[in-house]
Design a protein around this motif. Structure first.
Motif, mmCIF file in Angstrom:
data_model
loop_
_atom_site.group_PDB
_atom_site.id
_atom_site.type_symbol
_atom_site.label_atom_id
_atom_site.label_comp_id
_atom_site.label_asym_id
_atom_site.label_seq_id
_atom_site.Cartn_x
_atom_site.Cartn_y
_atom_site.Cartn_z
ATOM 1 N N GLU A 110 0.836 -1.199 0.000
ATOM 2 C CA GLU A 110 0.000 0.000 0.000
ATOM 3 C C GLU A 110 0.872 1.250 0.000
ATOM 4 O O GLU A 110 0.523 2.264 -0.629
ATOM 5 N N VAL A 111 2.014 1.181 0.685
ATOM 6 C CA VAL A 111 2.968 2.297 0.649
ATOM 7 C C VAL A 111 3.483 2.487 -0.773
ATOM 8 O O VAL A 111 3.553 3.620 -1.281
ATOM 9 N N GLU A 112 3.852 1.381 -1.434
ATOM 10 C CA GLU A 112 4.346 1.475 -2.806
ATOM 11 C C GLU A 112 3.267 2.019 -3.741
ATOM 12 O O GLU A 112 3.553 2.816 -4.646
ATOM 13 N N LYS A 113 2.038 1.589 -3.503
ATOM 14 C CA LYS A 113 0.946 2.074 -4.365
ATOM 15 C C LYS A 113 0.722 3.569 -4.159
ATOM 16 O O LYS A 113 0.466 4.305 -5.122
ATOM 17 N N GLY A 163 3.364 5.431 -5.809
ATOM 18 C CA GLY A 163 3.181 5.361 -7.259
ATOM 19 C C GLY A 163 2.293 6.460 -7.801
ATOM 20 O O GLY A 163 2.281 6.703 -9.016
ATOM 21 N N GLY A 164 1.552 7.109 -6.903
ATOM 22 C CA GLY A 164 0.722 8.229 -7.363
ATOM 23 C C GLY A 164 1.528 9.392 -7.877
ATOM 24 O O GLY A 164 1.000 10.245 -8.602
ATOM 25 N N HIS A 165 2.816 9.468 -7.494
ATOM 26 C CA HIS A 165 3.699 10.528 -8.010
ATOM 27 C C HIS A 165 4.312 10.158 -9.352
ATOM 28 O O HIS A 165 4.902 11.022 -10.000
ATOM 29 N N SER A 223 0.757 12.956 -1.283
ATOM 30 C CA SER A 223 1.725 12.969 -0.186
ATOM 31 C C SER A 223 1.067 12.579 1.124
ATOM 32 O O SER A 223 1.651 11.852 1.947
ATOM 33 N N SER A 224 -0.154 13.017 1.337
ATOM 34 C CA SER A 224 -0.879 12.645 2.546
ATOM 35 C C SER A 224 -1.163 11.149 2.576
ATOM 36 O O SER A 224 -1.047 10.496 3.621
ATOM 37 N N LYS A 225 -1.526 10.606 1.425
ATOM 38 C CA LYS A 225 -1.788 9.165 1.337
ATOM 39 C C LYS A 225 -0.534 8.359 1.632
ATOM 40 O O LYS A 225 -0.593 7.303 2.281
ATOM 41 N N VAL A 236 2.367 4.747 5.285
ATOM 42 C CA VAL A 236 3.575 4.453 6.056
ATOM 43 C C VAL A 236 3.215 4.202 7.518
ATOM 44 O O VAL A 236 3.742 3.281 8.162
ATOM 45 N N ALA A 237 2.291 5.004 8.047
ATOM 46 C CA ALA A 237 1.851 4.804 9.427
ATOM 47 C C ALA A 237 1.118 3.473 9.579
ATOM 48 O O ALA A 237 1.298 2.763 10.580
#
Length: 440
Positions: A260-263, A266-268, A314-316, A321-322
């Protein structure tokens, strides 16, 4: 004189002529227990995450069709004309993702989700074995308790009758009669309580299987006590690290969170797709005054690059990460909990063996003590109260021994479940300890 007081209280485990055993009840539970059936449905839903993730990497093919009417008024220096016509359009488009970090992460999440579903199903299966075994032995323990109370009540009844006869001829005191009567009344009340408790345990088994429990196979009087193999607590803990289904499931949860972090990151990143299409258009008219029919084939690359989305990406990323940290901490917590359960279950088996052995010896000692008390009573050196006390201690010991035997067997299953190695073969091994009679 006869030693009928002692002989009357000896208890023998009864064996049913017919009825279900532990495996029978487990098989019934597999077909009717709502929790197990829900786990199976959850597994079927969970394994679909893998093909859903894979679909994001495969081409998509779409077909579209439209029909429209046109009403155009065209004005030129020489005059104006009005055109009425309809247009039919058909198109088919193929899109093949070439690069998408988000799609790749979703695919990895799907694989981890499907694996997690398999581990959850295995965990539910082990839980069903434990719940079926616990419910089965709870009924047997309740039945033993009722049988013991009935036997004690019968023994007290005989002692009460003897006290009354001896009192009538002057060989006993009124204290013996009153004490025996009080013990009998208490035993009668305990019988009611034990019978009710047995029905409660049968109801729990009924909820599990969906059927009336009927007559259950009872535990054989001979029980071979076995210490855990290997006889090393740390080895059991090490086994659980790689075999316990809860740990495996939580590991997949960590992998899902990691992807989920990688996804989110990937939005960037840009995406690149291969797009091919074929379109057919049939216009019944045009400003040129005649119909137009056309077929268009296209193939090319489509590049998309997100530049700014208000800080949402960035918020996502920060959120995911959390969540990854949450999953990692839960994995560590699960490891510790499993290790604790393994150690507790291991000690329960060890202590169960020692407790059963100690209670076996205590039962023998109490039987001898009762025999000696009865002899002393016959010779006038012991009172009827002494006999009643000896009887009570013997029945309490037998009741504790009965419960200890069941606790020992359940702890063996719990140890293997904690280690993650519990199989239906283990249930079959326990089932062989039950006494059976041929139906013929």
């Amino acid at each position: 004189m006869k030693r009928w007081i002692s002989l009357g209280i000896f208890f023998v485990f009864s064996v049913p002529a017919a009825g279900g055993d532990l495996l029978d009840l487990y098989r019934q539970a597999k077909t009717s227990d709502p929790a197990w059936l829900a786990a199976q449905a959850g597994y079927q839903a969970g394994i679909e995450k893998a093909p859903q993730g894979r679909a994001l990497l495969l081409p998509t093919l779409g077909l579209s069709a439209s029909r429209s009417g046109s009403d155009q008024q065209v004005t030129i220096p020489s005059g104006s004309n009005i055109y009425h016509y309809s247009t039919d359009t058909y198109a088919i488009q193929l899109t093949q993702p070439l690069y998408s970090k988000q799609n790749s992460a979703s695919y990895a999440q799907g694989l981890a989700g499907a694996s997690q579903s398999e581990f959850e199903l295995e965990l539910a299966r082990q839980d069903l074995i434990l719940r079926a075994s616990q419910a089965y032995f709870d009924v047997l323990a309740a039945q033993d308790a009722l049988d013991f109370v009935i036997s004690e009540k019968e023994s007290i009844s005989k002692q009460l009758s003897l006290a009354k006869r001896n009192f009538a001829v002057g060989n006993a005191t009124l204290v013996d009669v009153h004490e025996a009567q009080a013990r009998y009344d208490i035993a009668a009340a305990q019988q009611i309580t034990a019978a009710n408790f047995l029905e409660v345990k049968k109801e729990a088994l009924r909820m599990l299987t969906g059927n009336e429990p009927g007559t259950l196979a009872r535990l054989d009087t001979k029980l071979e006590l076995q210490a855990p193999e290997p006889a090393d607590m740390n080895q059991w803990v090490e086994t659980s690290v790689n075999a316990n289904q809860r740990i495996k499931s939580q590991r997949e949860a960590v992998e899902i969170a990691r992807q989920e972090v990688e996804k989110s990151r990937g939005g960037h990143l840009p995406t690149l797709d291969l797009v091919a299409s074929r379109a057919y258009s049939d216009a019944g008219g045009s400003v040129l005054g005649f119909a137009i029919e056309s077929t268009t084939n296209q193939i090319g690359l489509q590049f998309q690059m997100p530049l700014y989305q208000g800080g949402g990406i960035s918020s996502k990323v920060r959120e995911s990460v959390a969540q990854l940290e949450v999953a990692s901490q839960r994995l560590d917590q699960t490891r510790r909990q499993v290790a604790q359960q393994v150690r507790e279950s291991y000690l329960a088996v060890i202590n169960g063996v020692a407790r059963v052995q100690a209670l076996e010896q205590a039962r023998i000692s109490n039987e001898r003590a009762l025999e000696s008390t009865v002899i002393g009573y016959e010779r006038g050196v012991r009172t009827g109260v002494d006999v009643l006390n000896a009887q009570r201690e013997l029945f309490r010991t037998r009741l504790s021994l009965s419960q200890a035997r069941y606790d020992y067997l359940i702890s063996r299953l719990f140890l293997k479940a904690a280690a993650g190695t519990l199989q239906e073969q283990d249930l079959e091994g326990i089932n062989r300890l039950l006494a059976h009679k041929s139906s013929g």
